[in-house]
Design a protein around this motif. Structure first.
Motif: not given
Length: 76
Positions: A1-13
């Motif tokens: 089992m894994a634990i991952v933190e994901v952050t999505v950063i949109p640029l140029g919106t």
């Protein structure tokens, strides 16, 4: 089992507001995150489960802003 933190950063919106894009990502997380544990935080999402599924989901989340004509996306 894994634990991952994901952050999505949109640029140029073209706007300083990204709340609609965050909501779109959250809908995809709800739709495709079945069987994974996840928690939204102020700076990202913590996902726990099978690593292959988490990485597939991270890719899906990375692609969400592009469907809304965002020019660039950074995912960590």
């Amino acid at each position: 089992m894994a634990i991952v933190e994901v952050t999505v950063i949109p640029l140029g919106t073209g706007s300083t507001s990204v709340s609609a894009l965050v909501a779109d990502c959250q809908r995809e997380l709800q739709r495709y995150g079945a069987g994974l544990k996840f928690e939204l935080t102020a700076m990202g999402t913590i996902i726990e489960g099978d690593l292959d599924r988490i990485l597939d989901l991270a890719r899906l989340l990375h692609e969400v802003p592009f469907k809304k004509d965002v020019a660039r996306v950074i995912t960590t």
